[in-house]
Scaffold this motif. Structure first.
Motif, PDB file in Angstrom:
ATOM      1  N   CYS A 151     -18.746 -90.082  43.931  1.00  0.00           N
ATOM      2  CA  CYS A 151     -19.251 -88.888  43.510  1.00  0.00           C
ATOM      3  C   CYS A 151     -19.410 -87.608  44.569  1.00  0.00           C
ATOM      4  CB  CYS A 151     -20.697 -89.200  42.926  1.00  0.00           C
ATOM      5  SG  CYS A 151     -20.588 -90.311  41.764  1.00  0.00           S
ATOM      6  N   VAL A 152     -18.847 -86.602  44.207  1.00  0.00           N
ATOM      7  CA  VAL A 152     -18.554 -85.306  44.825  1.00  0.00           C
ATOM      8  C   VAL A 152     -19.002 -84.316  44.316  1.00  0.00           C
ATOM      9  CG1 VAL A 152     -16.751 -86.403  46.348  1.00  0.00           C
ATOM     10  CG2 VAL A 152     -16.224 -84.961  44.374  1.00  0.00           C
ATOM     11  N   PRO A 153     -19.675 -83.261  44.931  1.00  0.00           N
ATOM     12  CA  PRO A 153     -20.107 -82.080  44.260  1.00  0.00           C
ATOM     13  C   PRO A 153     -18.930 -81.264  43.506  1.00  0.00           C
ATOM     14  CG  PRO A 153     -21.077 -81.972  46.458  1.00  0.00           C
ATOM     15  CD  PRO A 153     -19.894 -83.176  46.436  1.00  0.00           C
ATOM     16  N   LYS A 154     -19.209 -80.612  42.474  1.00  0.00           N
ATOM     17  CA  LYS A 154     -18.240 -79.915  41.763  1.00  0.00           C
ATOM     18  C   LYS A 154     -17.931 -78.489  42.497  1.00  0.00           C
ATOM     19  CE  LYS A 154     -19.207 -81.131  36.823  1.00  0.00           C
ATOM     20  NZ  LYS A 154     -19.516 -80.811  35.369  1.00  0.00           N
ATOM     21  N   HIS A 155     -16.830 -77.922  42.131  1.00  0.00           N
ATOM     22  CA  HIS A 155     -16.643 -76.716  42.663  1.00  0.00           C
ATOM     23  C   HIS A 155     -17.388 -75.496  42.300  1.00  0.00           C
ATOM     24  CE1 HIS A 155     -11.909 -77.900  43.623  1.00  0.00           C
ATOM     25  NE2 HIS A 155     -12.914 -78.675  44.185  1.00  0.00           N
ATOM     26  N   CYS A 156     -17.849 -75.616  41.194  1.00  0.00           N
ATOM     27  CA  CYS A 156     -18.998 -74.550  40.737  1.00  0.00           C
ATOM     28  C   CYS A 156     -20.184 -74.995  40.589  1.00  0.00           C
ATOM     29  CB  CYS A 156     -18.333 -73.744  39.430  1.00  0.00           C
ATOM     30  SG  CYS A 156     -16.601 -73.200  39.428  1.00  0.00           S
ATOM     31  N   PRO A 157     -21.443 -74.212  40.652  1.00  0.00           N
ATOM     32  CA  PRO A 157     -22.671 -74.531  40.371  1.00  0.00           C
ATOM     33  C   PRO A 157     -22.942 -75.085  38.911  1.00  0.00           C
ATOM     34  CG  PRO A 157     -22.357 -72.339  41.594  1.00  0.00           C
ATOM     35  CD  PRO A 157     -21.075 -72.567  41.067  1.00  0.00           C
ATOM     36  N   VAL A 184     -26.869 -81.961  44.005  1.00  0.00           N
ATOM     37  CA  VAL A 184     -27.091 -81.364  45.422  1.00  0.00           C
ATOM     38  C   VAL A 184     -27.393 -79.879  45.472  1.00  0.00           C
ATOM     39  CG1 VAL A 184     -25.733 -83.484  46.607  1.00  0.00           C
ATOM     40  CG2 VAL A 184     -24.683 -81.137  46.009  1.00  0.00           C
ATOM     41  N   THR A 185     -27.856 -79.581  46.353  1.00  0.00           N
ATOM     42  CA  THR A 185     -28.115 -78.017  46.629  1.00  0.00           C
ATOM     43  C   THR A 185     -27.609 -77.359  47.958  1.00  0.00           C
ATOM     44  OG1 THR A 185     -30.505 -78.336  45.559  1.00  0.00           O
ATOM     45  CG2 THR A 185     -29.926 -76.376  47.187  1.00  0.00           C
ATOM     46  N   MET A 186     -26.752 -76.553  47.531  1.00  0.00           N
ATOM     47  CA  MET A 186     -25.870 -75.959  48.692  1.00  0.00           C
ATOM     48  C   MET A 186     -26.010 -74.518  48.676  1.00  0.00           C
ATOM     49  SD  MET A 186     -22.203 -78.238  48.965  1.00  0.00           S
ATOM     50  CE  MET A 186     -21.920 -77.910  47.141  1.00  0.00           C
ATOM     51  N   SER A 187     -26.625 -73.836  49.549  1.00  0.00           N
ATOM     52  CA  SER A 187     -26.476 -72.293  49.720  1.00  0.00           C
ATOM     53  C   SER A 187     -27.678 -71.807  48.839  1.00  0.00           C
ATOM     54  CB  SER A 187     -25.231 -71.546  49.598  1.00  0.00           C
ATOM     55  OG  SER A 187     -24.174 -71.833  50.838  1.00  0.00           O
ATOM     56  N   GLY A 188     -28.409 -72.660  48.537  1.00  0.00           N
ATOM     57  CA  GLY A 188     -29.576 -72.239  47.585  1.00  0.00           C
ATOM     58  C   GLY A 188     -29.208 -72.542  45.979  1.00  0.00           C
ATOM     59  N   GLU A 189     -27.927 -73.245  45.718  1.00  0.00           N
ATOM     60  CA  GLU A 189     -27.616 -73.298  44.134  1.00  0.00           C
ATOM     61  C   GLU A 189     -27.232 -74.904  44.138  1.00  0.00           C
ATOM     62  OE1 GLU A 189     -24.995 -69.365  42.945  1.00  0.00           O
ATOM     63  OE2 GLU A 189     -24.177 -70.913  44.154  1.00  0.00           O
ATOM     64  N   VAL A 190     -27.566 -75.169  42.993  1.00  0.00           N
ATOM     65  CA  VAL A 190     -27.561 -76.568  42.433  1.00  0.00           C
ATOM     66  C   VAL A 190     -26.139 -77.166  41.831  1.00  0.00           C
ATOM     67  CG1 VAL A 190     -28.632 -78.387  41.198  1.00  0.00           C
ATOM     68  CG2 VAL A 190     -29.893 -76.555  42.065  1.00  0.00           C
ATOM     69  N   TYR A 191     -25.545 -78.023  42.422  1.00  0.00           N
ATOM     70  CA  TYR A 191     -24.076 -78.644  42.067  1.00  0.00           C
ATOM     71  C   TYR A 191     -24.499 -80.072  41.278  1.00  0.00           C
ATOM     72  CZ  TYR A 191     -22.074 -74.606  44.499  1.00  0.00           C
ATOM     73  OH  TYR A 191     -21.817 -73.383  45.127  1.00  0.00           O
ATOM     74  N   ARG A 192     -23.739 -79.980  40.349  1.00  0.00           N
ATOM     75  CA  ARG A 192     -23.750 -81.348  39.818  1.00  0.00           C
ATOM     76  C   ARG A 192     -22.831 -82.330  40.609  1.00  0.00           C
ATOM     77  NH1 ARG A 192     -25.655 -82.915  34.479  1.00  0.00           N
ATOM     78  NH2 ARG A 192     -27.248 -80.900  33.632  1.00  0.00           N
ATOM     79  N   LEU A 193     -22.787 -83.522  40.142  1.00  0.00           N
ATOM     80  CA  LEU A 193     -21.723 -84.432  40.929  1.00  0.00           C
ATOM     81  C   LEU A 193     -20.539 -84.960  39.996  1.00  0.00           C
ATOM     82  CD1 LEU A 193     -24.073 -86.750  43.290  1.00  0.00           C
ATOM     83  CD2 LEU A 193     -22.834 -84.412  43.644  1.00  0.00           C
ATOM     84  N   GLU A 194     -19.262 -85.159  40.305  1.00  0.00           N
ATOM     85  CA  GLU A 194     -18.616 -85.691  39.581  1.00  0.00           C
ATOM     86  C   GLU A 194     -17.657 -86.731  40.253  1.00  0.00           C
ATOM     87  OE1 GLU A 194     -16.034 -82.291  38.419  1.00  0.00           O
ATOM     88  OE2 GLU A 194     -15.300 -81.860  40.493  1.00  0.00           O
ATOM     89  N   PHE A 195     -16.936 -87.328  39.639  1.00  0.00           N
ATOM     90  CA  PHE A 195     -16.177 -88.715  39.972  1.00  0.00           C
ATOM     91  C   PHE A 195     -14.821 -88.337  40.511  1.00  0.00           C
ATOM     92  CE2 PHE A 195     -13.500 -92.492  39.486  1.00  0.00           C
ATOM     93  CZ  PHE A 195     -14.338 -93.261  40.392  1.00  0.00           C
ATOM     94  N   LEU A 196     -14.727 -88.753  41.878  1.00  0.00           N
ATOM     95  CA  LEU A 196     -13.148 -88.570  42.338  1.00  0.00           C
ATOM     96  C   LEU A 196     -12.972 -89.513  43.486  1.00  0.00           C
ATOM     97  CD1 LEU A 196     -10.890 -86.530  42.744  1.00  0.00           C
ATOM     98  CD2 LEU A 196     -12.178 -85.396  44.425  1.00  0.00           C
ATOM     99  N   ASP A 197     -11.996 -90.568  43.184  1.00  0.00           N
ATOM    100  CA  ASP A 197     -11.398 -91.233  44.227  1.00  0.00           C
ATOM    101  C   ASP A 197     -12.502 -92.182  44.698  1.00  0.00           C
ATOM    102  OD1 ASP A 197      -8.961 -90.047  44.062  1.00  0.00           O
ATOM    103  OD2 ASP A 197      -9.115 -88.780  45.659  1.00  0.00           O
TER     104      ASP A 197
END
Length: 340
Positions: free
Chosen positions: A166-172, A150-163
């Motif tokens: 798949c949610v975005p990671k805390h860091c780009p 996903v792209t947020m604020s112009g930066e690309v974030y990978r996804l990680e498994f949570l509950d």
């Protein structure tokens, strides 16, 4: 004068002889072309006698023959090119087909699943947006692959498994969380980093087969482990191995929010989930206190409290009798005063 007389004599002779040559020519013209005038009569011409052919003969000369010119040797002929050997047919290698059936170099997935191609051929049969893998791809073995970005604020974030999703990671991308900050990864072996709550283990070199070794970040505190006073409840997280689209939690453990913790009845001993008996053996190997060592002192309980077997001080409950003759317990209300 003499010259003139000679010329006049020659002219007179010519005039006298001219009629005779003319008569001979007239007689010759009376015969046919194949006849000739002989003795005043036309007769057939005789066949011409065969003439002996002239042969040219050469007399050899005694001069020495001319020296032969030096013959330049012909350049050596290049060797004939060897016949091209047809390339041997490459042996058929087995392709990877997780969750499906490999047939003739292709991977066939069951109904409801699609093929997620792999770089080395084949792939994995997955099902998109399953109930327990929202936003990712669920394999036939129940593993959730978070392969999106996903792209947020112009930066690309990978996804990680949570509950279960798949949610975005805390860091780009290409960064990881350490001490509450996003730190850039200098590892050129992998195109990904550890998941949230973990940092790379520099002491263990990772490979494509074993993955990236990650250990729990001591400064990370999951949201559910935070206390009201700002502290963090101690967790029993264990190291994990991360790959391109997932991180493995290991045997006898499961995900508890962002961290991988041991499940009951296993406990964490040096980063490994072991049974209680194995843990007790490890603890028994520690040196015990000698008899000469002073024993730890315990503070005495207040007068209205007693000490239990676990070593805690609890209040005494009075036993009263009601009108029906049944005893019951009533908590003893008191105010705790520290001993002087």
């Amino acid at each position: 004068m003499t010259r003139h007389l000679i010329l006049i004599g020659i002219s007179i002779c010519g005039v006298l002889l001219a009629p005779l040559s003319g008569l001979a020519q007239l007689d010759q013209e009376r015969c046919f072309p194949w006849q000739e005038l002989r003795d005043g009569a036309c007769t057939a011409k005789a066949a011409p006698a065969a003439t002996q052919s002239r042969q040219l003969t050469t007399t050899p000369r005694d001069d020495p023959p001319p020296a032969a010119a030096p013959v330049t040797p012909a350049p050596p002929r290049p060797p004939a090119p060897a016949a091209a050997v047809p390339p041997a047919a490459a042996p058929k290698t087995a392709i990877r087909c997780d969750g499906g059936t490999a047939t003739g170099g292709t991977c066939t997935c069951p109904a409801g699943y699609t093929l997620l191609p792999a770089a080395t051929g084949g792939g994995t049969c997955v099902r998109r947006n399953a109930e327990n893998c929202r936003g990712g791809a669920l394999t036939a073995t129940g593993i959730c692959l978070c392969d999106g970005r996903v792209t947020m604020s112009g930066e690309v974030y990978r996804l990680e498994f949570l509950d279960g999703q798949c949610v975005p990671k805390h860091c780009p991308d290409k960064t990881y969380l350490k001490d509450g900050k996003c730190v850039a990864s200098n590892d050129t072996r992998f195109s990904f980093t550890c998941r949230t709550g973990y940092i790379p283990d520099d002491s263990v070199p990772g490979t494509a087969a074993t993955g990236l070794r990650c250990v729990p970040d001591p400064a990370y505190c999951p949201p559910e482990a935070k206390r009201r006073d700002g502290g963090c409840t101690k967790t029993s997280a264990i190291p994990i191995n991360c790959f391109e689209n997932r991180c493995t939690c290991g045997p006898n453990a499961e995900w508890a929010s962002y961290l991988c913790e041991c499940t009951a009845p296993y406990s964490n001993v040096n980063g490994t989930c072991v049974t209680a008996s194995t843990a007790s053996v490890g603890q028994s190997s520690k040196p015990e206190l000698q008899s000469t060592d002073p024993a730890p002192r315990r503070r005495a309980c207040p007068r209205w409290m007693v000490r239990t077997r676990s070593g805690k001080c609890v209040s005494v409950r009075r036993r009263l009798q009601n009108e029906f003759g049944v005893f019951y317990e009533r908590p003893y209300r008191h105010r705790y005063f520290p001993a002087r």
